[in-house]
Design a protein around this motif. Structure first.
Motif, PDB file in Angstrom:
ATOM      1  N   TYR A 104       0.829  -1.203   0.000  1.00 12.22           N
ATOM      2  CA  TYR A 104       0.000   0.000   0.000  1.00 12.22           C
ATOM      3  C   TYR A 104       0.871   1.263   0.000  1.00 12.22           C
ATOM      4  O   TYR A 104       0.663   2.176  -0.803  1.00 12.22           O
ATOM      5  N   LEU A 105       1.848   1.303   0.902  1.00  8.01           N
ATOM      6  CA  LEU A 105       2.697   2.493   1.007  1.00  8.01           C
ATOM      7  C   LEU A 105       3.484   2.746  -0.277  1.00  8.01           C
ATOM      8  O   LEU A 105       3.721   3.900  -0.640  1.00  8.01           O
ATOM      9  N   HIS A 111       7.998   8.237  -2.348  1.00 12.46           N
ATOM     10  CA  HIS A 111       9.371   8.072  -1.849  1.00 12.46           C
ATOM     11  C   HIS A 111       9.559   6.788  -1.039  1.00 12.46           C
ATOM     12  O   HIS A 111      10.680   6.417  -0.719  1.00 12.46           O
ATOM     13  N   TYR A 112       8.460   6.124  -0.721  1.00 11.96           N
ATOM     14  CA  TYR A 112       8.526   4.992   0.195  1.00 11.96           C
ATOM     15  C   TYR A 112       9.363   3.836  -0.344  1.00 11.96           C
ATOM     16  O   TYR A 112      10.250   3.333   0.356  1.00 11.96           O
ATOM     17  N   GLN A 113       9.112   3.394  -1.539  1.00 14.08           N
ATOM     18  CA  GLN A 113       9.801   2.209  -2.057  1.00 14.08           C
ATOM     19  C   GLN A 113      11.306   2.416  -2.086  1.00 14.08           C
ATOM     20  O   GLN A 113      12.066   1.523  -1.721  1.00 14.08           O
ATOM     21  N   PHE A 131       0.801  -2.136  -4.686  1.00 15.85           N
ATOM     22  CA  PHE A 131      -0.618  -2.251  -4.997  1.00 15.85           C
ATOM     23  C   PHE A 131      -0.975  -1.335  -6.159  1.00 15.85           C
ATOM     24  O   PHE A 131      -0.349  -0.297  -6.368  1.00 15.85           O
ATOM     25  N   SER A 132      -2.046  -1.686  -6.847  1.00 12.15           N
ATOM     26  CA  SER A 132      -2.665  -0.765  -7.808  1.00 12.15           C
ATOM     27  C   SER A 132      -3.453   0.265  -6.991  1.00 12.15           C
ATOM     28  O   SER A 132      -3.644   0.097  -5.770  1.00 12.15           O
ATOM     29  N   ASP A 147      -3.633   0.801  11.571  1.00 11.18           N
ATOM     30  CA  ASP A 147      -2.693   0.176  12.513  1.00 11.18           C
ATOM     31  C   ASP A 147      -1.622  -0.611  11.763  1.00 11.18           C
ATOM     32  O   ASP A 147      -0.451  -0.600  12.141  1.00 11.18           O
ATOM     33  N   ALA A 148      -2.026  -1.300  10.703  1.00  7.29           N
ATOM     34  CA  ALA A 148      -1.056  -2.063   9.906  1.00  7.29           C
ATOM     35  C   ALA A 148      -0.044  -1.142   9.242  1.00  7.29           C
ATOM     36  O   ALA A 148       1.151  -1.465   9.161  1.00  7.29           O
ATOM     37  N   VAL A 149      -0.482   0.027   8.787  1.00  6.82           N
ATOM     38  CA  VAL A 149       0.436   0.994   8.177  1.00  6.82           C
ATOM     39  C   VAL A 149       1.413   1.511   9.227  1.00  6.82           C
ATOM     40  O   VAL A 149       2.619   1.624   8.969  1.00  6.82           O
ATOM     41  N   ALA A 150       0.922   1.820  10.418  1.00 10.95           N
ATOM     42  CA  ALA A 150       1.823   2.263  11.495  1.00 10.95           C
ATOM     43  C   ALA A 150       2.838   1.163  11.812  1.00 10.95           C
ATOM     44  O   ALA A 150       4.047   1.428  11.929  1.00 10.95           O
TER      45      ALA A 150
END
Length: 188
Positions: A104-105, A111-113, A131-132, A147-150
């Motif tokens: 997702y991120l 810049h995340y990847q 993800f698309s 919560d999963a993103v955190a």
């Protein structure tokens, strides 16, 4: 069969010294660092427990690391049957979703990847890549997605060989607190 807190502790004591992926730390160091980052962020006991246990699936397999064989080990799912009944969904769901949170991120943060460690970039490919737009929206529509993103962000930063987080005994108390949040089985 659900694991007890004592059995979880034993797993980390006996298998936690294994290297964490291609990183310069071991599984136990990674778990403690991730939990410490969650705790310092003011996360609930359940989310701190999820941070501590998110990679437990790696400790449950006794074969050559799947990534080295070029396959995704699906570690985010492996631990769930062993934790269900011991911990509430507020622990289980962020664990289940933490790999998808990386995907997702990668979609929503340009810049995340590039910020991922080389080992995390390699595993991203095995895990299906970013993800698309539609997959990202569906992911965030789920309960516990935030919560999963955190958890994912703490996971990404919990790779410092010089870090000195609190020890396992400190987090065992938090695990017990999170486990106490499991609803009691109805009496029949």
């Amino acid at each position: 069969m659900a694991l007890t807190l004592e059995e979880i502790t034993e797993l980390f004591e006996t298998r936690g010294a294994a290297q964490y992926g291609g990183e310069a730390i071991n599984q136990l160091q990674h778990a403690l660092q991730c939990a410490h980052l969650a705790e310092r962020s003011g996360a609930s006991p359940e989310l701190v427990a999820a941070a501590l246990l998110h990679d437990l699936g790696h400790l449950l397999v006794q074969r050559e690391p799947a990534r080295e064989a070029g396959v995704d080990d699906l570690h985010q799912y492996l631990a769930l049957p062993f934790l269900r009944g011991v911990f509430p969904d507020a622990v289980l769901e962020p664990i289940r979703m933490h790999v998808d949170a990386k995907r997702y991120l990668c979609q929503v943060d340009s810049h995340y990847q590039a910020s991922l460690s080389p080992a995390s970039q390699r595993s991203l490919v095995l895990q299906g890549g970013p993800f698309s737009v539609e997959e990202a929206a569906a992911f965030m529509a789920q309960a516990f997605a935030a919560d999963a993103v955190a958890l994912r962000r703490w996971d990404d930063h919990a790779k410092d060989p010089a870090a000195i987080p609190p020890d396992w005994a400190h987090y065992l108390l938090i695990l017990a607190q999170a486990a106490a949040a499991v609803p009691a089985e109805p009496v029949r």
